[in-house]
Motif scaffolding. Sequence first.
Motif, PDB file in Angstrom:
ATOM      1  N   SER A  21       1.791   0.361  -8.762  1.00 14.77           N
ATOM      2  CA  SER A  21       2.820   1.904  -7.905  1.00 14.77           C
ATOM      3  C   SER A  21       2.174   2.368  -6.880  1.00 14.77           C
ATOM      4  O   SER A  21       3.036   2.291  -6.127  1.00 14.77           O
ATOM      5  N   LEU A  22       0.651   1.792  -6.250  1.00 11.05           N
ATOM      6  CA  LEU A  22      -0.148   2.168  -5.265  1.00 11.05           C
ATOM      7  C   LEU A  22       0.029   1.127  -4.422  1.00 11.05           C
ATOM      8  O   LEU A  22      -0.392   1.093  -3.570  1.00 11.05           O
ATOM      9  N   ALA A 301      -3.193   8.101  -5.047  1.00  4.93           N
ATOM     10  CA  ALA A 301      -1.270   7.812  -4.595  1.00  4.93           C
ATOM     11  C   ALA A 301      -1.297  10.219  -4.170  1.00  4.93           C
ATOM     12  O   ALA A 301      -0.928   9.988  -2.313  1.00  4.93           O
TER      13      ALA A 301
END
Length: 313
Positions: A21-22, A301
């Motif tokens: 997701s990063l 994030a």
Amino acid sequence: MRIAILDDYQNVALGLADWDSLDAEVRVFTEPLADADAVCAALAGFDVVVAMRERTRFPADVLAGLPDLRLLVSTGPVNAAIDVAAARERGIVVCGTGILKYPTVELTWALILAAARNLRTEADSVRAGGWQVGLGVGLHGKTLGLLGLGRLGGEVARIGQAFGMECIAWSANLTAERAAEHGVTAVAKDELFARADVVSVHLVLSARTTALVGAAELALMRPTAILVNTSRGPIVDEAALLDVLRRGTIGGAALDVYDREPLPPEHPLRGLDNALLTPHIGYVVRETYEIFYRDAVENIAAFRAGEPIRVMK
């Protein structure tokens, strides 16, 4: 963004959180970095470092040798191996994560029970084709001495009471009233070492607690007593402990923490039959690691979005 995940000895970090997701380059280091020079060389060019507890040290000189570092994430809410003030001066944000306390309590009792019942020797005998080789000791009616009665020490005391043990405790600021809240008796330090059948260490490492358990304290222990340390190695004077174990003046030691970690292969503790050793696994359970790495991803994030969370002061 380049992210380094340090000291992932079991090589599990990537499977325990959503690193994809990063949308970043992520590199996992599964072996410890030997010294400050190795740390600086290995981490050159990384924007983010995720450190596993205190396995790798980040004093001021190491931080100065990492000019590209912008975010240092420590698993757990505090980390004595990071110079947070020096990081702040260099504009490096240091964040922590959540942690679970109960795994260390559980391992403490695993070590107490294993030491009391000689489980390593008995299990080795069965594996080698033998059978019973010694006598263990029961815990009911024995005295459990706790160095420290905070969240961990209090939980260890509660389980000791369930085993029918008398629980006594000492720390520098412990009051009789605070101990009584746990059903524990506060005593002087020397009395604790003289009376306890099991001494279990649950103190934070600091200048005041370094070598707190030394030759004088160990000399007070009963010849059948067991010393258990799941806190930090330097709280116990290692040379003094080696001396009493070699001479057999205490019953034994059950240790999960050491002055130097990983424990060197040639370390003399490894050769002592009355030393039960585990490799600093008090917190090493899947549930804790899931929190560590999930929170680390969230920290990264949030930092990237310009709103850092769980920032260490």
